[in-house]
Design a protein around this motif. Structure first.
Motif, mmCIF file in Angstrom:
data_model
loop_
_atom_site.group_PDB
_atom_site.id
_atom_site.type_symbol
_atom_site.label_atom_id
_atom_site.label_comp_id
_atom_site.label_asym_id
_atom_site.label_seq_id
_atom_site.Cartn_x
_atom_site.Cartn_y
_atom_site.Cartn_z
ATOM 1 N N THR A 42 0.871 -1.170 0.000
ATOM 2 C CA THR A 42 0.000 0.000 0.000
ATOM 3 C C THR A 42 0.902 1.212 0.000
ATOM 4 O O THR A 42 0.477 2.335 -0.175
ATOM 5 C CB THR A 42 -0.899 0.033 1.245
ATOM 6 N N ASP A 43 2.188 0.964 0.198
ATOM 7 C CA ASP A 43 3.179 2.025 0.252
ATOM 8 C C ASP A 43 3.671 2.309 -1.163
ATOM 9 O O ASP A 43 3.513 1.503 -2.061
ATOM 10 C CB ASP A 43 4.360 1.554 1.106
ATOM 11 N N ARG A 44 4.264 3.469 -1.325
ATOM 12 C CA ARG A 44 4.794 3.811 -2.633
ATOM 13 C C ARG A 44 6.204 3.302 -2.809
ATOM 14 O O ARG A 44 6.950 3.164 -1.872
ATOM 15 C CB ARG A 44 4.766 5.337 -2.796
ATOM 16 N N ARG A 45 6.544 2.999 -4.023
ATOM 17 C CA ARG A 45 7.911 2.643 -4.416
ATOM 18 C C ARG A 45 8.494 1.444 -3.690
ATOM 19 O O ARG A 45 9.194 1.573 -2.698
ATOM 20 C CB ARG A 45 8.847 3.842 -4.210
ATOM 21 N N SER A 46 8.230 0.282 -4.258
ATOM 22 C CA SER A 46 8.893 -0.896 -3.710
ATOM 23 C C SER A 46 9.974 -1.351 -4.675
ATOM 24 O O SER A 46 10.467 -2.456 -4.594
ATOM 25 C CB SER A 46 7.885 -2.012 -3.463
ATOM 26 N N GLY A 47 10.339 -0.467 -5.605
ATOM 27 C CA GLY A 47 11.422 -0.777 -6.533
ATOM 28 C C GLY A 47 12.130 0.505 -6.920
ATOM 29 O O GLY A 47 11.849 1.563 -6.385
ATOM 30 N N GLU A 48 13.042 0.405 -7.865
ATOM 31 C CA GLU A 48 13.789 1.565 -8.337
ATOM 32 C C GLU A 48 13.064 2.221 -9.504
ATOM 33 O O GLU A 48 12.732 1.550 -10.482
ATOM 34 C CB GLU A 48 15.184 1.139 -8.802
ATOM 35 N N THR A 49 12.828 3.530 -9.404
ATOM 36 C CA THR A 49 12.208 4.245 -10.516
ATOM 37 C C THR A 49 13.173 4.248 -11.694
ATOM 38 O O THR A 49 14.361 4.555 -11.539
ATOM 39 C CB THR A 49 11.917 5.698 -10.109
ATOM 40 N N LEU A 50 12.674 3.878 -12.872
ATOM 41 C CA LEU A 50 13.546 3.861 -14.047
ATOM 42 C C LEU A 50 14.073 5.268 -14.294
ATOM 43 O O LEU A 50 13.311 6.234 -14.297
ATOM 44 C CB LEU A 50 12.776 3.369 -15.273
ATOM 45 N N PRO A 51 15.387 5.404 -14.510
ATOM 46 C CA PRO A 51 16.009 6.712 -14.698
ATOM 47 C C PRO A 51 15.830 7.231 -16.126
ATOM 48 O O PRO A 51 15.486 6.471 -17.028
ATOM 49 C CB PRO A 51 17.477 6.421 -14.413
ATOM 50 N N ARG A 52 16.103 8.486 -16.293
ATOM 51 C CA ARG A 52 15.997 9.116 -17.623
ATOM 52 C C ARG A 52 16.763 8.327 -18.677
ATOM 53 O O ARG A 52 16.306 8.159 -19.803
ATOM 54 C CB ARG A 52 16.567 10.543 -17.531
ATOM 55 N N SER A 53 17.945 7.841 -18.290
ATOM 56 C CA SER A 53 18.809 7.143 -19.248
ATOM 57 C C SER A 53 18.129 5.919 -19.859
ATOM 58 O O SER A 53 18.421 5.542 -21.001
ATOM 59 C CB SER A 53 20.112 6.728 -18.567
ATOM 60 N N PHE A 54 17.221 5.300 -19.116
ATOM 61 C CA PHE A 54 16.506 4.124 -19.638
ATOM 62 C C PHE A 54 15.717 4.497 -20.895
ATOM 63 O O PHE A 54 15.645 3.738 -21.856
ATOM 64 C CB PHE A 54 15.544 3.592 -18.571
ATOM 65 N N TYR A 55 15.113 5.685 -20.858
ATOM 66 C CA TYR A 55 14.214 6.126 -21.927
ATOM 67 C C TYR A 55 14.927 6.792 -23.104
ATOM 68 O O TYR A 55 14.361 6.887 -24.184
ATOM 69 C CB TYR A 55 13.204 7.117 -21.372
ATOM 70 N N GLU A 81 11.930 -4.663 -22.669
ATOM 71 C CA GLU A 81 12.412 -4.476 -21.297
ATOM 72 C C GLU A 81 11.332 -3.961 -20.362
ATOM 73 O O GLU A 81 11.407 -4.151 -19.151
ATOM 74 C CB GLU A 81 13.599 -3.504 -21.286
ATOM 75 N N LEU A 82 10.321 -3.307 -20.919
ATOM 76 C CA LEU A 82 9.244 -2.785 -20.063
ATOM 77 C C LEU A 82 8.363 -3.904 -19.513
ATOM 78 O O LEU A 82 7.695 -3.735 -18.492
ATOM 79 C CB LEU A 82 8.381 -1.773 -20.831
ATOM 80 N N LEU A 83 8.372 -5.075 -20.181
ATOM 81 C CA LEU A 83 7.583 -6.195 -19.662
ATOM 82 C C LEU A 83 8.166 -6.609 -18.313
ATOM 83 O O LEU A 83 9.378 -6.775 -18.164
ATOM 84 C CB LEU A 83 7.626 -7.373 -20.641
ATOM 85 N N GLY A 117 12.766 -5.818 -9.862
ATOM 86 C CA GLY A 117 13.646 -6.991 -9.905
ATOM 87 C C GLY A 117 13.033 -8.232 -10.526
ATOM 88 O O GLY A 117 13.610 -9.313 -10.436
ATOM 89 N N VAL A 118 11.867 -8.076 -11.164
ATOM 90 C CA VAL A 118 11.255 -9.232 -11.833
ATOM 91 C C VAL A 118 12.063 -9.559 -13.084
ATOM 92 O O VAL A 118 12.292 -8.686 -13.923
ATOM 93 C CB VAL A 118 9.793 -8.924 -12.232
ATOM 94 N N GLU A 119 12.506 -10.802 -13.188
ATOM 95 C CA GLU A 119 13.276 -11.231 -14.361
ATOM 96 C C GLU A 119 12.330 -11.886 -15.364
ATOM 97 O O GLU A 119 11.570 -12.783 -15.005
ATOM 98 C CB GLU A 119 14.340 -12.254 -13.948
ATOM 99 N N ILE A 120 12.382 -11.437 -16.613
ATOM 100 C CA ILE A 120 11.533 -12.014 -17.648
ATOM 101 C C ILE A 120 12.382 -12.812 -18.620
ATOM 102 O O ILE A 120 13.292 -12.276 -19.252
ATOM 103 C CB ILE A 120 10.777 -10.898 -18.426
#
Length: 208
Positions: free
Chosen positions: A3-16, A27-29, A167-170
């Motif tokens: 219910t809390d915000r951010r349980s992972g790393e926000t994708l940085p500008r460089s990703f986009y 990679e977005l999957l 951290g989900v690996e596809i």
DNA sequence: ATGTCGATTTGCT
DNA sequence: GCAAATCGACATA
């Protein structure tokens, strides 16, 4: 269930900012599209289906061949911004702008597996049960997350709409690539296998 | 379970 | 005018 915000790393500008819209679409999957605005509950879902579009030689793209309109203008800006537009006069479709300024690439997010704030997502959708009908389509997921055309241009590295890596690996073998939906008008380009989805976990939109 | 059709903004012809 | 990166209501089976 968070219910809390951010349980992972926000994708940085460089990703986009990278110049490879189909690779980024893959990679977005498995990443999480998250929203939090107007003091409303945090909502998020795992991305399970995307489509790539590029102005560079892809007739299905709204910005094909450098076509600039009030609507497509955002695609020509730097990656990491939201391109939200109205489809069929009613549906708000959410896209991620990628590549450098001047290179108009975008990725349509087509389906999510609801993850956080599910009660609010159901409420926004007017549904009682959690199933594919909650966010298994481009018009459905925006309604579930509260995304509308007023979010056009929102910076995805900010705190209103963002995408997290949890951290989900596809496994590449679990990704099905096929033609994009509803782009028959694009001639040969309609055949490009630029729709990517997680081989049916039950949360994507219709099969190929 | 499958099919038809209407909603209604944006942009092209 | 018309088609569009869609969805849901309603019909018929």
């Amino acid at each position: 269930m968070n219910t809390d915000r951010r349980s992972g790393e926000t994708l940085p500008r460089s990703f986009y900012l990278r110049d490879n819209v189909t690779a980024i679409s893959r990679e977005l999957l498995g990443k999480y599209l998250c929203t939090s605005f107007n003091g409303e509950p945090f909502t998020a879902g795992m991305i399970v289906e995307t489509e790539a579009y590029t102005a560079d030689g892809d007739r299905a793209c709204h910005a094909y061949n450098g076509r600039r309109t009030e609507r497509t203008e955002i695609m020509f800006r730097r990656g990491g911004l939201a391109y939200v537009y109205l489809c069929y006069g009613i549906h708000h479709l959410f896209n991620v702008v990628t590549n450098a300024k001047g290179e108009a690439d975008a990725i349509l997010v087509r389906a999510l597996k609801p993850a956080d704030g599910v009660a609010r997502m159901l409420q926004r959708r007017g549904k009682a049960k959690l199933n594919r009908q909650v966010a298994g389509g481009p018009g459905m997921l925006t309604q579930a997350l509260g995304i509308k055309t007023n979010h056009y241009g929102t910076d995805l590295t900010g705190d209103k709409i963002w995408i997290e890596d949890r951290g989900v690996e596809i496994d590449e073998k679990l990704i099905t690539a096929g033609p994009r939906v509803g782009v028959d008008y694009a001639g040969e380009d309609a055949l490009l296998p630029w729709r990517f989805r997680l081989t049916d976990g039950g949360w994507t939109s219709k099969p190929d």
